[in-house]
Write a protein that holds these residues in place. Structure first.
Motif, short mmCIF file in Angstrom:
data_model
loop_
_atom_site.label_atom_id
_atom_site.label_comp_id
_atom_site.label_asym_id
_atom_site.label_seq_id
_atom_site.Cartn_x
_atom_site.Cartn_y
_atom_site.Cartn_z
N ARG A 456 0.84 -1.20 0.00
CA ARG A 456 0.00 0.00 0.00
C ARG A 456 0.87 1.24 0.00
NH1 ARG A 456 -2.16 -3.94 3.12
NH2 ARG A 456 -4.37 -4.46 2.84
N ASN A 457 0.27 2.33 -0.47
CA ASN A 457 0.99 3.60 -0.44
C ASN A 457 0.01 4.76 -0.41
OD1 ASN A 457 4.16 3.49 -0.94
ND2 ASN A 457 3.45 5.58 -1.30
N TRP A 458 0.41 5.81 0.29
CA TRP A 458 -0.35 7.04 0.36
C TRP A 458 0.58 8.16 -0.09
CZ3 TRP A 458 0.36 11.21 3.97
CH2 TRP A 458 -0.66 12.18 3.93
N ASN A 459 0.15 8.95 -1.06
CA ASN A 459 0.99 10.02 -1.62
C ASN A 459 0.25 11.34 -1.51
OD1 ASN A 459 0.97 7.53 -3.87
ND2 ASN A 459 2.94 7.95 -2.93
N PHE A 460 0.98 12.37 -1.09
CA PHE A 460 0.36 13.67 -0.84
C PHE A 460 1.24 14.79 -1.39
CE2 PHE A 460 0.00 17.46 1.87
CZ PHE A 460 -1.35 17.76 1.71
N LEU A 461 0.60 15.85 -1.89
CA LEU A 461 1.31 17.03 -2.37
C LEU A 461 0.54 18.28 -1.97
CD1 LEU A 461 3.47 18.49 -4.19
CD2 LEU A 461 1.79 18.30 -6.03
N ALA A 462 1.26 19.26 -1.43
CA ALA A 462 0.72 20.60 -1.19
C ALA A 462 1.68 21.59 -1.85
CB ALA A 462 0.60 20.89 0.30
N GLU A 463 1.16 22.41 -2.73
CA GLU A 463 2.01 23.30 -3.52
C GLU A 463 1.36 24.68 -3.61
OE1 GLU A 463 4.19 21.95 -7.34
OE2 GLU A 463 2.37 22.97 -8.03
N VAL A 464 2.18 25.72 -3.45
CA VAL A 464 1.71 27.09 -3.52
C VAL A 464 2.61 27.88 -4.47
CG1 VAL A 464 1.30 29.23 -2.25
CG2 VAL A 464 0.76 27.03 -1.19
N THR A 465 2.01 28.65 -5.36
CA THR A 465 2.76 29.49 -6.30
C THR A 465 2.35 30.95 -6.12
OG1 THR A 465 2.78 27.69 -7.93
CG2 THR A 465 3.30 29.90 -8.73
N TYR A 466 3.36 31.79 -5.97
CA TYR A 466 3.11 33.23 -5.84
C TYR A 466 3.75 33.94 -7.03
CZ TYR A 466 2.79 37.94 -3.96
OH TYR A 466 2.51 39.28 -3.79
N THR A 467 2.95 34.68 -7.77
CA THR A 467 3.43 35.45 -8.92
C THR A 467 3.42 36.93 -8.55
OG1 THR A 467 2.52 33.81 -10.44
CG2 THR A 467 3.11 35.96 -11.36
N PHE A 468 4.56 37.57 -8.68
CA PHE A 468 4.66 38.97 -8.28
C PHE A 468 3.86 39.87 -9.22
CE2 PHE A 468 8.19 36.98 -6.16
CZ PHE A 468 8.24 37.63 -4.93
N SER A 469 3.35 40.94 -8.66
CA SER A 469 2.49 41.86 -9.39
C SER A 469 3.24 42.50 -10.56
CB SER A 469 1.99 42.95 -8.45
OG SER A 469 1.36 43.99 -9.17
N PRO A 470 2.55 42.72 -11.70
CA PRO A 470 3.19 43.39 -12.84
C PRO A 470 3.66 44.80 -12.50
CG PRO A 470 1.17 42.32 -13.52
CD PRO A 470 1.20 42.25 -12.03
N GLN A 471 3.09 45.40 -11.45
CA GLN A 471 3.47 46.75 -11.07
C GLN A 471 4.67 46.78 -10.12
OE1 GLN A 471 0.07 45.79 -11.01
NE2 GLN A 471 -0.06 46.68 -13.07
N SER A 472 5.08 45.61 -9.60
CA SER A 472 6.18 45.58 -8.65
C SER A 472 7.52 45.53 -9.37
CB SER A 472 6.04 44.38 -7.72
OG SER A 472 6.34 43.17 -8.42
N VAL A 473 8.60 45.73 -8.60
CA VAL A 473 9.94 45.68 -9.18
C VAL A 473 10.32 44.25 -9.55
CG1 VAL A 473 10.74 47.74 -7.98
CG2 VAL A 473 10.93 45.50 -6.87
N LEU A 474 9.57 43.28 -9.02
CA LEU A 474 9.81 41.87 -9.33
C LEU A 474 8.81 41.34 -10.35
CD1 LEU A 474 10.61 40.46 -5.76
CD2 LEU A 474 12.23 41.05 -7.58
N SER A 475 8.30 42.22 -11.18
CA SER A 475 7.35 41.81 -12.21
C SER A 475 7.94 40.72 -13.10
CB SER A 475 7.00 43.03 -13.08
OG SER A 475 6.20 42.65 -14.17
N GLY A 476 7.14 39.67 -13.33
CA GLY A 476 7.58 38.54 -14.14
C GLY A 476 8.17 37.41 -13.35
N TRP A 477 8.48 37.65 -12.07
CA TRP A 477 9.05 36.61 -11.22
C TRP A 477 7.95 35.81 -10.53
CZ3 TRP A 477 14.19 35.36 -10.70
CH2 TRP A 477 15.12 36.24 -11.25
N SER A 478 8.23 34.54 -10.27
CA SER A 478 7.30 33.69 -9.53
C SER A 478 8.09 32.83 -8.56
CB SER A 478 6.48 32.81 -10.46
OG SER A 478 7.32 31.90 -11.16
N LEU A 479 7.43 32.45 -7.49
CA LEU A 479 8.05 31.62 -6.45
C LEU A 479 7.08 30.49 -6.13
CD1 LEU A 479 10.49 31.40 -4.50
CD2 LEU A 479 9.14 32.72 -2.85
N LYS A 480 7.55 29.25 -6.23
CA LYS A 480 6.70 28.08 -5.98
C LYS A 480 7.34 27.17 -4.95
CE LYS A 480 6.20 25.10 -9.36
NZ LYS A 480 5.70 24.53 -10.64
N GLY A 481 6.57 26.79 -3.95
CA GLY A 481 7.05 25.86 -2.93
C GLY A 481 6.13 24.68 -2.81
N GLY A 482 6.70 23.49 -2.67
CA GLY A 482 5.90 22.27 -2.57
C GLY A 482 6.40 21.33 -1.50
#
Length: 511
Positions: A456-482
């Protein structure tokens, strides 16, 4: 005259490209695991750009020009180049994508390796298609397709078609040699043919539509080194060229070592698929099925069983047929909530593959004319290294990929199982996206090597992605953690963390 027409066409395509938008993607990923290997959902369905090593990562850069930017023109052109430098992977330099595309009206010609999406399933939340999935590295190929539904003339938009035909060559020869140490079955320069067709019944924006699909694939050609009932690896030159391509397109011929029994040449497999969609303005729901087959016993659920005896052992004398059960399939349900940012999509799936036409396989003989076509052994083959590329299955990753094996065998050692899967995603804000996946699986091994105690096996994933606002100095950048978890004896106990930093840049070329 032909040269003049070609020059005019090329000038038109290049002119449209000069004014087009170019997309540049850069990405860096790091994965760290406490356990024997990376958890399933941190590794699977990433087009093979992943690793099982406890610490792995890559730096990736790609440049793309979509042919869809020329949608207002009859002729369209696109290209892509996507390269990664990795650590802890099966290779350090990974050419993930390298392709050029030329479209005319509804048709599209793609040459090279390109990540192709799944059909009739959710790309983000599904466990994956059983035939043409997104779990392994793309295979360089020449692909002719109708990528979008084309309305059949005379049906008033109620019938639409799309599909493709493709021929390519796998690129994992050296990996196979290294993995097997040339002591167990491996192949060189094997070829791959895929084809698929999809029919949509219902108008494009009608609330109720039905989609039917047939996906088929064949591994053929190249050189195989296999144990053909002997204590040493036997070199087998498989048919390639035009004849081999035709046998892959229209199954026929016979594999080496089949002792005169009729068998389609190459490793043929496929899926019959269906999807029912009901859409309203604020919500929608779909139910779908994916039935996998490796031969006619599961493709047609019927097999001839009326052979004679004695001197007539190989002659069809009676009108007698063997019927098989329809058990093995992936069943899914997808709920879409357009106005609910916290829960925008919910997917539930059930996968069953234990039957495989039954536990008995027997070709008719002089003394026993009964023909039973069981023990299909999904994703495996007696000559080719099965439905895998670079150690990852090219279909659904719940069939345990050969890259998990510690014995040097390129085999799917757990292809009889059942599994329940639940996944969800949402967008709590315009910049925040999450994904949750949970899978419960019970594995029974294979018919040849069954697990006496099912794992038997149980598999789990929790993932969050944050995309910086086009108006910010980090426009176009994204950060994803899982965060991924495996618990159980089938894949072991593993806890993994994955961090991905990405940057997208759009350039518009001028004349």
């Amino acid at each position: 005259m032909k040269k003049i027409l070609f020059a005019c066409l090329l000038t038109q395509v290049l002119a449209s490209s000069a004014l087009a938008q170019i997309e540049i993607n850069t990405e860096a990923q790091l994965t760290a695991t406490d356990g024997s290997h990376t958890p399933l959902w941190l590794n699977a369905n990433k087009y093979g750009l992943s690793s099982l090593d406890d610490v792995n990562g890559y730096v990736r850069a790609g440049i793309f020009r979509s042919q869809q930017q020329d949608s207002a023109r009859q002729w369209r052109m696109g290209f892509g180049a996507d390269v990664a430098v990795a650590t802890g992977f099966t290779s350090t330099l990974v050419v993930q994508q390298a392709y050029g595309e030329l479209g005319w009206k509804k048709g599209l010609l793609t040459i090279g390796s390109k990540e192709q999406p799944m059909e009739l399933k959710n790309q983000e939340l599904s466990t994956g298609s059983q035939t043409l999935g997104i779990n392994a590295r793309p295979v360089p190929a020449v692909r002719l397709s109708l990528p979008d539904y084309w309305k059949v003339p005379g049906t008033n938009g109620w019938l639409s078609l799309k599909g493709h035909v493709s021929y390519g060559m796998t690129t994992d020869d050296q990996w196979q040699k290294d993995f097997t140490q040339q002591q167990t079955r491996y192949t060189e320069h094997s070829l791959l043919h895929t084809k698929a067709g999809y029919l949509r019944i219902g108008k494009e924006h009608h609330p109720l539509t039905v989609e039917l699909g047939l996906e088929m694939a064949c591994q053929y050609g190249g050189t195989a080194y296999a144990l053909m009932g002997k204590p040493y690896l036997e070199k087998i030159e498989n048919r390639g060229g035009l004849k081999g391509a035709l046998k892959a397109l229209i199954p026929g011929g016979n594999d080496e070592g089949n002792d005169g029994y009729t068998n389609a040449e190459g490793n043929h497999l496929g899926s019959m698929m269906a999807r029912l969609n009901y859409d309203q303005e604020t919500w929608g729901i779909s139910a779908y099925v994916d039935h996998f087959f490796e031969d006619q016993s599961q493709m047609f659920l019927i097999d001839y069983d009326g052979y004679g005896t004695g001197a007539n052992w190989d002659k069809k004398e009676q009108s007698s047929w063997m019927l098989y059960d329809l058990k093995d399939m992936l069943l899914g349900l997808e709920l879409r909530l357009a106005n609910n940012p916290w829960l925008s999509t919910l997917v539930a799936e059930y996968v069953y593959s234990k039957y495989q036409s039954g536990p008995i396989y027997h070709d008719h003989t002089r003394s026993l004319p009964d023909h039973l076509g069981g023990r299909d052994d999904y994703y495996n083959h007696h000559i080719f290294t099965g439905w895998q590329h670079w150690g990852q299955v090219m279909g659904n990753p719940l069939y345990r990929s050969p890259i998990y094996n510690n014995d040097g065998n390129i085999l799917v050692e757990n292809n009889r199982f059942w599994a329940w899967h639940l996944a969800a995603c949402g967008n709590p804000s315009s910049q925040l996206h999450y994904r949750l996946m949970c899978t419960w699986q019970r594995g029974f091994g294979t018919y040849k090597q069954p697990l006496l105690n099912p794992q038997r096996n149980w598999n789990f994933l929790a993932e969050v992605t944050y995309t910086f606002s086009p108006q910010s100095v980090l426009s176009g950048w994204s950060l994803k953690g899982g965060v991924g978890l495996d618990r159980g004896s089938l894949l072991g106990d593993n806890t993994g963390f994955q961090l991905t930093v990405g940057k997208k840049l759009f350039l518009k070329k001028s004349n």
